[in-house]
Design a protein around this motif. Sequence first.
Motif, PDB file in Angstrom:
ATOM      1  N   THR A 153       0.842  -1.187   0.000  1.00  0.00           N
ATOM      2  CA  THR A 153       0.000   0.000   0.000  1.00  0.00           C
ATOM      3  C   THR A 153       0.880   1.241   0.000  1.00  0.00           C
ATOM      4  O   THR A 153       1.763   1.381   0.871  1.00  0.00           O
ATOM      5  N   ALA A 154       0.673   2.111  -0.963  1.00  0.00           N
ATOM      6  CA  ALA A 154       1.485   3.323  -1.071  1.00  0.00           C
ATOM      7  C   ALA A 154       1.404   4.155   0.205  1.00  0.00           C
ATOM      8  O   ALA A 154       0.329   4.296   0.799  1.00  0.00           O
ATOM      9  N   PHE A 155       2.549   4.665   0.628  1.00  0.00           N
ATOM     10  CA  PHE A 155       2.692   5.559   1.785  1.00  0.00           C
ATOM     11  C   PHE A 155       2.430   4.879   3.133  1.00  0.00           C
ATOM     12  O   PHE A 155       2.455   5.549   4.161  1.00  0.00           O
ATOM     13  N   MET A 156       2.201   3.581   3.131  1.00  0.00           N
ATOM     14  CA  MET A 156       1.998   2.873   4.392  1.00  0.00           C
ATOM     15  C   MET A 156       3.337   2.701   5.116  1.00  0.00           C
ATOM     16  O   MET A 156       4.292   2.184   4.534  1.00  0.00           O
ATOM     17  N   PRO A 157       3.459   3.112   6.379  1.00  0.00           N
ATOM     18  CA  PRO A 157       4.711   2.886   7.117  1.00  0.00           C
ATOM     19  C   PRO A 157       4.796   1.446   7.628  1.00  0.00           C
ATOM     20  O   PRO A 157       4.184   1.102   8.638  1.00  0.00           O
ATOM     21  N   TYR A 158       5.538   0.623   6.915  1.00  0.00           N
ATOM     22  CA  TYR A 158       5.692  -0.778   7.310  1.00  0.00           C
ATOM     23  C   TYR A 158       6.730  -0.944   8.425  1.00  0.00           C
ATOM     24  O   TYR A 158       6.654  -1.879   9.219  1.00  0.00           O
ATOM     25  N   TYR A 159       7.703  -0.027   8.442  1.00  0.00           N
ATOM     26  CA  TYR A 159       8.714  -0.114   9.498  1.00  0.00           C
ATOM     27  C   TYR A 159       9.295   1.274   9.765  1.00  0.00           C
ATOM     28  O   TYR A 159       9.677   1.986   8.827  1.00  0.00           O
ATOM     29  N   LEU A 160       9.333   1.656  11.035  1.00  0.00           N
ATOM     30  CA  LEU A 160       9.991   2.878  11.496  1.00  0.00           C
ATOM     31  C   LEU A 160      10.883   2.481  12.661  1.00  0.00           C
ATOM     32  O   LEU A 160      10.382   2.076  13.721  1.00  0.00           O
ATOM     33  N   SER A 161      12.182   2.580  12.493  1.00  0.00           N
ATOM     34  CA  SER A 161      13.091   2.087  13.530  1.00  0.00           C
ATOM     35  C   SER A 161      12.966   2.872  14.835  1.00  0.00           C
ATOM     36  O   SER A 161      13.309   2.349  15.906  1.00  0.00           O
ATOM     37  N   THR A 162      12.457   4.113  14.769  1.00  0.00           N
ATOM     38  CA  THR A 162      12.263   4.864  16.012  1.00  0.00           C
ATOM     39  C   THR A 162      11.215   4.221  16.913  1.00  0.00           C
ATOM     40  O   THR A 162      11.229   4.420  18.136  1.00  0.00           O
ATOM     41  N   LEU A 163      10.302   3.449  16.340  1.00  0.00           N
ATOM     42  CA  LEU A 163       9.279   2.761  17.125  1.00  0.00           C
ATOM     43  C   LEU A 163       9.715   1.356  17.544  1.00  0.00           C
ATOM     44  O   LEU A 163       8.968   0.659  18.236  1.00  0.00           O
ATOM     45  N   ASP A 164      10.884   0.959  17.115  1.00  0.00           N
ATOM     46  CA  ASP A 164      11.396  -0.400  17.359  1.00  0.00           C
ATOM     47  C   ASP A 164      12.713  -0.321  18.113  1.00  0.00           C
ATOM     48  O   ASP A 164      13.655  -1.042  17.819  1.00  0.00           O
ATOM     49  N   SER A 165      12.788   0.567  19.082  1.00  0.00           N
ATOM     50  CA  SER A 165      14.070   0.872  19.720  1.00  0.00           C
ATOM     51  C   SER A 165      14.655  -0.311  20.479  1.00  0.00           C
ATOM     52  O   SER A 165      15.877  -0.475  20.537  1.00  0.00           O
ATOM     53  N   LEU A 166      13.830  -1.168  21.078  1.00  0.00           N
ATOM     54  CA  LEU A 166      14.364  -2.300  21.841  1.00  0.00           C
ATOM     55  C   LEU A 166      15.189  -3.213  20.947  1.00  0.00           C
ATOM     56  O   LEU A 166      16.292  -3.638  21.313  1.00  0.00           O
ATOM     57  N   ALA A 167      14.679  -3.524  19.779  1.00  0.00           N
ATOM     58  CA  ALA A 167      15.406  -4.392  18.859  1.00  0.00           C
ATOM     59  C   ALA A 167      16.454  -3.612  18.072  1.00  0.00           C
ATOM     60  O   ALA A 167      17.598  -4.056  17.931  1.00  0.00           O
ATOM     61  N   TRP A 168      16.079  -2.432  17.546  1.00  0.00           N
ATOM     62  CA  TRP A 168      16.972  -1.727  16.623  1.00  0.00           C
ATOM     63  C   TRP A 168      18.142  -1.045  17.316  1.00  0.00           C
ATOM     64  O   TRP A 168      19.244  -0.971  16.777  1.00  0.00           O
ATOM     65  N   ARG A 169      17.918  -0.569  18.528  1.00  0.00           N
ATOM     66  CA  ARG A 169      18.973   0.155  19.240  1.00  0.00           C
ATOM     67  C   ARG A 169      19.654  -0.672  20.326  1.00  0.00           C
ATOM     68  O   ARG A 169      20.774  -0.351  20.727  1.00  0.00           O
ATOM     69  N   HIS A 170      18.983  -1.723  20.800  1.00  0.00           N
ATOM     70  CA  HIS A 170      19.564  -2.528  21.883  1.00  0.00           C
ATOM     71  C   HIS A 170      19.817  -3.982  21.481  1.00  0.00           C
ATOM     72  O   HIS A 170      20.411  -4.733  22.267  1.00  0.00           O
ATOM     73  N   GLY A 171      19.357  -4.379  20.317  1.00  0.00           N
ATOM     74  CA  GLY A 171      19.645  -5.732  19.838  1.00  0.00           C
ATOM     75  C   GLY A 171      18.963  -6.832  20.609  1.00  0.00           C
ATOM     76  O   GLY A 171      19.480  -7.955  20.673  1.00  0.00           O
ATOM     77  N   ILE A 172      17.819  -6.544  21.211  1.00  0.00           N
ATOM     78  CA  ILE A 172      17.095  -7.551  22.002  1.00  0.00           C
ATOM     79  C   ILE A 172      15.829  -7.966  21.237  1.00  0.00           C
ATOM     80  O   ILE A 172      14.996  -7.123  20.924  1.00  0.00           O
ATOM     81  N   PRO A 173      15.693  -9.271  20.939  1.00  0.00           N
ATOM     82  CA  PRO A 173      16.578 -10.409  21.249  1.00  0.00           C
ATOM     83  C   PRO A 173      17.541 -10.764  20.117  1.00  0.00           C
ATOM     84  O   PRO A 173      18.149 -11.841  20.128  1.00  0.00           O
ATOM     85  N   GLU A 174      17.673  -9.881  19.122  1.00  0.00           N
ATOM     86  CA  GLU A 174      18.442 -10.200  17.920  1.00  0.00           C
ATOM     87  C   GLU A 174      19.860 -10.699  18.207  1.00  0.00           C
ATOM     88  O   GLU A 174      20.362 -11.598  17.535  1.00  0.00           O
ATOM     89  N   SER A 175      20.506 -10.130  19.208  1.00  0.00           N
ATOM     90  CA  SER A 175      21.912 -10.448  19.461  1.00  0.00           C
ATOM     91  C   SER A 175      22.131 -11.872  19.959  1.00  0.00           C
ATOM     92  O   SER A 175      23.277 -12.340  20.018  1.00  0.00           O
ATOM     93  N   PHE A 176      21.041 -12.572  20.308  1.00  0.00           N
ATOM     94  CA  PHE A 176      21.190 -13.905  20.897  1.00  0.00           C
ATOM     95  C   PHE A 176      20.829 -15.031  19.920  1.00  0.00           C
ATOM     96  O   PHE A 176      20.845 -16.196  20.293  1.00  0.00           O
ATOM     97  N   TYR A 177      20.494 -14.687  18.677  1.00  0.00           N
ATOM     98  CA  TYR A 177      20.182 -15.717  17.694  1.00  0.00           C
ATOM     99  C   TYR A 177      21.459 -16.413  17.219  1.00  0.00           C
ATOM    100  O   TYR A 177      22.541 -15.802  17.181  1.00  0.00           O
ATOM    101  N   PRO A 178      21.364 -17.677  16.822  1.00  0.00           N
ATOM    102  CA  PRO A 178      22.551 -18.365  16.298  1.00  0.00           C
ATOM    103  C   PRO A 178      23.167 -17.633  15.109  1.00  0.00           C
ATOM    104  O   PRO A 178      24.403 -17.601  14.969  1.00  0.00           O
ATOM    105  N   GLU A 179      22.324 -17.033  14.260  1.00  0.00           N
ATOM    106  CA  GLU A 179      22.854 -16.313  13.100  1.00  0.00           C
ATOM    107  C   GLU A 179      23.705 -15.120  13.520  1.00  0.00           C
ATOM    108  O   GLU A 179      24.579 -14.676  12.768  1.00  0.00           O
ATOM    109  N   SER A 180      23.456 -14.602  14.723  1.00  0.00           N
ATOM    110  CA  SER A 180      24.232 -13.474  15.226  1.00  0.00           C
ATOM    111  C   SER A 180      25.520 -13.911  15.903  1.00  0.00           C
ATOM    112  O   SER A 180      26.473 -13.130  15.997  1.00  0.00           O
ATOM    113  N   LEU A 181      25.549 -15.131  16.380  1.00  0.00           N
ATOM    114  CA  LEU A 181      26.673 -15.612  17.185  1.00  0.00           C
ATOM    115  C   LEU A 181      27.681 -16.429  16.389  1.00  0.00           C
ATOM    116  O   LEU A 181      28.845 -16.528  16.789  1.00  0.00           O
TER     117      LEU A 181
END
Length: 318
Positions: A153-181
Amino acid sequence: MPVACTSIPPIKLRPLALSILLACGPSMALDTGSITASALSPNCLAYKIVGICFWLLCTPFGCKVKTSTKVRHFIPELVVSSYATTGNNPWTEMAALSSPVSGADGGGNLITPNTHRDNLPRFKNVDGIGHPGGWAATQLASQSGYACASGATAFMPYYLSTLDSLAWRHGIPESFYPESLVPGMREIGRQASRNMWGNVYPRHGFLVQPDDFKAAAVMAQRAGDVMTRNWQPHVYLPLTPTQRDGYWPPGPIVENDASTHKWQLLSPLVQPMCTIFPSDPVQSADGGYAWSLWRPYSCCKREGQTFLFSIDFDGGAS
């Protein structure tokens, strides 16, 4: 002096005008008009007839099998912006969507003028917003035959990293995945080819990468990886269209695989072609970049009440 791209009504574009438009140089600002016009790229569209669909058509006089052509082409679904300063999305009309908020009000890169140190991380905010040029791309595709509808959908915000600060700025839980390690998993580029830009995981906003363009591209790939999958531990709206009779939307994007997606650079300049990462770097003066994310759709015109099956010319069937 930089030259701004001029917006031309899509259906009136001539081949020469199109080539001039898409070959224009750096623009002072990326706006909706130039993004829409960039969708008129035959290179990115990659229209192709790939097979035949079979339908069962029934009337009061009996039933018969009818066929229709199966086509495949790419559609620009998202404008993915990757930029250092919070609230400074290169797409000017959409910048207000990602204004600084509590917990996501800073930005920038941890860099140093010391040329002997390039091991400090860069940070990028990322926004993924519905591409306004899907209609233009569909019109271009329809000139060759049947065209597929976009699932975005045109102009639909699918992702805004400012609203995803736990994952985007702190890496939780991303930093603990096998692909990250585990080193060597989910890399953009290849170590053996000496063009590895970074890892898809952890899918957060930090990366040790001396090249600013490459760092921004890795962040865009990470956000695209999230948006094209369901049930990811992020704050986002999944872009996962549903398959139906005669309509095959794309699956998740996969790094290094041009059959799943392509990127078209929009900022700091609009390019007329699409590619995957790694690509030729184009540096931005202010650390802001934007790309169109194109994904492949297959479809065929409905010719009966019941879809039977389709046959692809390369031997596949569905």
